[in-house]
Enzyme design. Structure first.
Site, PDB file in Angstrom:
ATOM      1  CE1 TYR A 262      30.662  39.264  36.583  1.00 54.83           C
ATOM      2  CE2 TYR A 262      31.712  37.425  35.502  1.00 54.83           C
ATOM      3  CZ  TYR A 262      30.637  38.270  35.637  1.00 54.83           C
ATOM      4  OH  TYR A 262      29.550  38.097  34.822  1.00 54.83           O
TER       5      TYR A 262
ATOM      6  CE  LYS B  44      31.904  41.344  34.713  1.00 58.09           C
ATOM      7  NZ  LYS B  44      32.424  40.648  33.543  1.00 58.09           N
TER       8      LYS B  44
HETATM    9  C1  LIG Z   1      24.454  44.368  32.049  1.00 59.00           C
HETATM   10  C2  LIG Z   1      25.922  44.248  31.733  1.00 59.00           C
HETATM   11  O1  LIG Z   1      26.647  45.195  31.571  1.00 59.00           O
HETATM   12  N1  LIG Z   1      26.328  43.010  31.636  1.00 59.00           N
HETATM   13  C3  LIG Z   1      27.723  42.687  31.455  1.00 59.00           C
HETATM   14  C4  LIG Z   1      28.174  42.008  32.742  1.00 59.00           C
HETATM   15  C5  LIG Z   1      28.152  42.936  33.947  1.00 59.00           C
HETATM   16  O2  LIG Z   1      29.094  43.973  33.765  1.00 59.00           O
HETATM   17  C6  LIG Z   1      28.477  42.168  35.226  1.00 59.00           C
HETATM   18  O3  LIG Z   1      27.651  41.037  35.340  1.00 59.00           O
HETATM   19  C7  LIG Z   1      28.332  43.045  36.439  1.00 59.00           C
HETATM   20  O4  LIG Z   1      27.003  43.298  36.693  1.00 59.00           O
HETATM   21  O5  LIG Z   1      29.468  41.482  32.538  1.00 59.00           O
HETATM   22  C8  LIG Z   1      29.450  40.505  31.506  1.00 59.00           C
HETATM   23  O6  LIG Z   1      28.498  39.593  31.836  1.00 59.00           O
HETATM   24  C9  LIG Z   1      30.498  39.525  31.413  1.00 59.00           C
HETATM   25  O7  LIG Z   1      31.093  39.224  32.400  1.00 59.00           O
HETATM   26  O8  LIG Z   1      30.672  38.975  30.351  1.00 59.00           O
HETATM   27  C10 LIG Z   1      29.162  41.205  30.193  1.00 59.00           C
HETATM   28  C11 LIG Z   1      27.805  41.776  30.260  1.00 59.00           C
HETATM   29  O9  LIG Z   1      27.495  42.460  29.082  1.00 59.00           O
END
Ligand SMILES: CC(=O)N[C@H]1[C@H]([C@H](O)[C@H](O)CO)O[C@](O)(C(=O)O)C[C@@H]1O
Length: 311
Positions: free
Chosen positions: A143, A171
């Site tokens: 991540y 991610k």
């Molecule tokens: C805009 C969006 O989708 N945000 C999602 C992000 C992104 O996938 C990640 O930051 C990659 O950009 O992951 C989360 O933060 C998470 O880890 O809980 C959930 C959130 O809903």
């Protein structure tokens, strides 16, 4: 399963497990159980715990264990795929979380790079390979969000992941056309998870495997239908993506840009707008929460602008 044997591919629409927080800052575990069952009923491709939205950075080790055991137990009983986030800024806490997560047999375990002093690529490789040992054959998803201490480019990520075979996915936030071209060049073979509101673009660009998704925070069922539509009618899926982005820009991002609320606060208000489960908008101290009245105000607007997400 050994990490060198093939793993089932991970992709699609993944719902974030959000923590219901009581007025005294405790986690409401009865509501958490209900939330997990609601997400399972919504038929999402999978559920993942302890992302930023799951407030991994603000819980005790006992709470960590209880959340993951609850998620694993309910998902196993319903054959729903689940991913556990073992993320923590401190590497030694993270290795311990990885070990305990691995015992619960998730599809994958999410980790971040240790987040106080930024790591070099060589240090990142060492860290990820040691995390892989702790994961004991369960694959890893790295991540690397835009707010990480070090945000790696596709080229840097490609170099790190080439030396860390147990990392099967990343991610991350996507970017412009050049970013997508670099992702195609350097990250082929890895499952990339892009932000929820960019998933149709990520699929069209031939880069995204799926999303750990803010759109699923708003409507787990609607996000699932939308994700499926990306295979059958990408033009319609891109049209809905444009409307989702317009909604986020007009009604959700201002909470962060104008008032300084955290990303987790934004994800929680999305779930309160969607009103599909017992989550609420409250975050743990010291983070501020968006007034639930804002969710009530935005509910009819979301349903009017994005009816496809609320069938
Ligand atoms: C805009 C969006 O989708 N945000 C999602 C992000 C992104 O996938 C990640 O930051 C990659 O950009 O992951 C989360 O933060 C998470 O880890 O809980 C959930 C959130 O809903």
């Amino acid at each position: 399963m050994n990490a060198k044997t093939p793993h089932p591919a991970i992709g699609g629409n993944w719902a974030s497990l959000l923590l219901p927080i009581a007025a005294d800052d405790s986690i409401e575990f009865d509501k958490l159980a209900e939330e997990i069952d609601t997400l399972i009923d919504a038929g999402v491709d999978g559920i993942y715990s302890n992302g930023t939205a799951g407030e991994f950075h603000n819980q005790t080790e006992e709470e960590f264990d209880r959340i993951q055991e609850m998620l694993a137990g309910r998902c196993k009983a319903s054959s729903t795929p689940y991913v556990i986030g073992a993320c923590q800024p401190d590497p030694s806490i993270m290795f311990n979380r990885v070990r305990r997560a691995a015992a619960l047999d998730p599809r994958a375990i999410q980790v971040i790079l240790p987040d106080w002093w930024p790591l070099t690529n060589a240090e990142a490789i060492d860290f990820l390979n040691r995390a892989a040992d702790a994961a004991d054959g369960i694959p890893l998803i790295l991540y690397n969000p835009p707010h990480a201490k070090r945000v790696l480019s596709p080229r840097e990520l490609g170099a790190v992941c080439a030396a860390t075979p147990d990392v099967i996915g990343i991610k991350l936030a996507d970017g412009d056309g050049l970013w997508y071209a670099e992702a195609r060049q350097y990250l082929a073979g890895l499952s990339l998870f892009v932000p929820g509101h960019h998933l149709a673009t990520g699929i069209k660009e031939g880069v995204a495997a799926g999303s750990f998704s803010n759109v699923a925070c708003l409507s787990p069922r609607g996000a699932q239908t939308w994700t499926a539509s990306m295979r059958s009618d990408i033009a319609a899926a891109l049209d809905l993506e444009r409307r989702i982005c317009t909604f986020m820009d007009a009604h959700i991002l201002p909470f962060r840009q104008e008032f300084g609320y955290s990303n987790a606060a934004l994800d929680k208000v999305l779930s309160a707008i969607g009103n599909w489960g017992p989550v609420g908008t409250r975050l743990r101290f010291p983070y501020r929460s968006i007034d639930p009245a804002e969710a009530v105000r935005l509910r009819p607007i979301a349903r009017t602008e994005l009816p496809d997400l609320f069938p």
